[in-house]
Design an enzyme around this catalytic site. Sequence first.
Site, PDB file in Angstrom:
ATOM      1  N   HIS A   1       0.858  -1.037  -0.011  1.00 18.42           N
ATOM      2  CA  HIS A   1      -0.027  -0.106  -0.014  1.00 18.42           C
ATOM      3  C   HIS A   1       0.885   1.394  -0.018  1.00 18.42           C
ATOM      4  CE1 HIS A   1       0.516   0.024   4.460  1.00 18.42           C
ATOM      5  NE2 HIS A   1       0.388   1.309   4.360  1.00 18.42           N
TER       6      HIS A   1
ATOM      7  N   GLY B   1       3.375   6.594   7.950  1.00 18.83           N
ATOM      8  CA  GLY B   1       5.052   6.793   7.607  1.00 18.83           C
ATOM      9  C   GLY B   1       5.789   5.590   7.927  1.00 18.83           C
ATOM     10  N   ASN B   2       5.529   4.964   8.953  1.00 21.45           N
ATOM     11  CA  ASN B   2       6.044   3.581   9.711  1.00 21.45           C
ATOM     12  C   ASN B   2       5.762   2.607   8.641  1.00 21.45           C
ATOM     13  OD1 ASN B   2       5.732   4.712  12.681  1.00 21.45           O
ATOM     14  ND2 ASN B   2       7.774   3.623  11.931  1.00 21.45           N
ATOM     15  N   SER B   3       4.815   2.703   7.788  1.00 21.20           N
ATOM     16  CA  SER B   3       4.400   1.631   6.892  1.00 21.20           C
ATOM     17  C   SER B   3       5.583   1.106   5.990  1.00 21.20           C
ATOM     18  CB  SER B   3       3.064   2.035   6.042  1.00 21.20           C
ATOM     19  OG  SER B   3       2.210   2.366   6.908  1.00 21.20           O
TER      20      SER B   3
ATOM     21  N   ILE C   1     -15.837 -20.968   2.558  1.00 22.77           N
ATOM     22  CA  ILE C   1     -16.024 -21.517   4.088  1.00 22.77           C
ATOM     23  C   ILE C   1     -16.036 -20.534   5.036  1.00 22.77           C
ATOM     24  CG2 ILE C   1     -13.863 -23.334   3.355  1.00 22.77           C
ATOM     25  CD1 ILE C   1     -11.776 -21.484   4.550  1.00 22.77           C
TER      26      ILE C   1
ATOM     27  N   ASP D   1       0.174  -7.678   1.683  1.00 27.25           N
ATOM     28  CA  ASP D   1       0.598  -6.199   1.691  1.00 27.25           C
ATOM     29  C   ASP D   1       2.132  -6.368   1.769  1.00 27.25           C
ATOM     30  OD1 ASP D   1       0.422  -3.523   1.831  1.00 27.25           O
ATOM     31  OD2 ASP D   1       0.115  -3.431   4.100  1.00 27.25           O
TER      32      ASP D   1
ATOM     33  N   GLY E   1     -11.502 -24.161  -4.614  1.00 28.47           N
ATOM     34  CA  GLY E   1     -12.740 -23.825  -5.232  1.00 28.47           C
ATOM     35  C   GLY E   1     -13.815 -24.032  -4.049  1.00 28.47           C
ATOM     36  N   VAL E   2     -13.755 -23.553  -2.984  1.00 28.06           N
ATOM     37  CA  VAL E   2     -14.619 -23.649  -1.812  1.00 28.06           C
ATOM     38  C   VAL E   2     -14.820 -22.299  -1.140  1.00 28.06           C
ATOM     39  CG1 VAL E   2     -14.412 -26.284  -1.410  1.00 28.06           C
ATOM     40  CG2 VAL E   2     -12.861 -24.515  -0.110  1.00 28.06           C
TER      41      VAL E   2
END
Length: 496
Positions: A138, A237-239, A298, A168, A295-296
Amino acid sequence: MKTRKFILNKVLSLVLGIFAVTIVPSMTGLLPSAVAASVAGLPDFTEMVEKTGPAVVNIRTTEKAKMAQGAPGIGADDEEMQEFFKRFFGVPVPRQQQPERPSRPKRPGAPQADEEIARGVGSGFIISADGYVLTNAHVVDGADEVYVMLTDKREFKAKIVGADKRTDVALVKIEGSNLPRLTMGDSSKVKAGEWVIAIGSPFGLDNTVTAGIISAKARDTGDYLPLIQTDVAVNPGNSGGPLINMRGEVIGINSQIYSRSGGYMGISFAVPIDEAIRVSDQLKATGKVTRGRIGVQIGELTKDVAESLGLAKAQGALVQKVETGGPAEKAGVEAGDIILKFNNVAIDRSSDLPRLVGNTKPGTRSTITVWRKGANRDLTVTVAEMEQEKTAKREEKKPKAEQAANALGLVASDLSDAQKKELKIDGGVAVELAEGAAARAGLRAGDIVLRLNNTDIKDAKQFAALVAKLDSKKMAVILVRRGDASQFVPIRPNGQ
């Protein structure tokens, strides 16, 4: 009299002198050890910060001026806040009034469309001497240009190698050699209570160090993978910055915070470095991440449902829907199955299954263990490559019924052969009316009842007979289909 007073003064002076010479030094000698004892166990981060700090970078992103049009009032700082806060578990984004800013001077002869507008600031860290940098997806999402600045003020224009929004994680590359780099740790070995530090650029303040402890090692926030929870102060900003243990090893990428006010509230989350490196290796090799799928659809298995189905404890993933023609359907998986194991690895929570399947190479033949009608079954499924999910088509059927509400509060009617064919089911009954206990449990007209406890429902007559025999002191569970999804619903007969 004077002589006696003189003698007493002499004796007192002598006693005080002895006290000063013998007792006080011994007491002062104890003070350093007492102080040392009081601070025993408190870490000193100075050497670790000096060693790791140079490999932590500031990342700023820009976009072309023409791309920034149509968003008046949102400056660079606010844009970063938007990117960061939108990950706060649905907490509303606080909009801030932006001050007037002087317009940037245009470069001579340059068209306005070529102007770069600052859009955000984040952090990252170098993982190889030749310039590979890890950060959050991000941080670089939507950027036209990415710039990486080192602590020695050198700035590089970076290339985005790849980004994975599910975890991410993003990998960017700068051109350099002999660059400082961080050592990767083992996030699977972290323990709650151990000291950690975060280094990053909160609000653009380069190389800011904050410290705290691990609060929880595998917090399920609903994302693709469990995150490391800490009480380290992390802000916009720490991201993308590193979470570092006391050995100077990276154990996570700071990614999210939880906040009701828009500011730090003592809860922050980091992507485990083991998963981040696995993702970055794929990004480096192919520019994308390949994941498996079966393909389930849940859901979580509750305690009441588990007990009603005869399971010892609430574990596993409840199959709500099986994709038509998908790997699971071909393997024999049915809606209402409880997947207990995948390749002999136990599924403790439903969120464990997509992670295990996702980490499996497409084309692999895998074994899944399901609980169906009171017994375990082993099925073989060939894992396919994950693709974009298709929107499920929902059907609402309202067949007419003539009988009164039963002990569960349901009025049910038979399905026609055409309806069964359309729904691709062999049996079941349609809910015409839900009242009392059924209504409180969330059932409604149009739902299809497929199973009562461990017995498949064939028609309304059989369903009525089974309900009549239920013990009102025990919880019953019915498998309900609504649209394309199926879900177990616990109900106590007679609404008790």
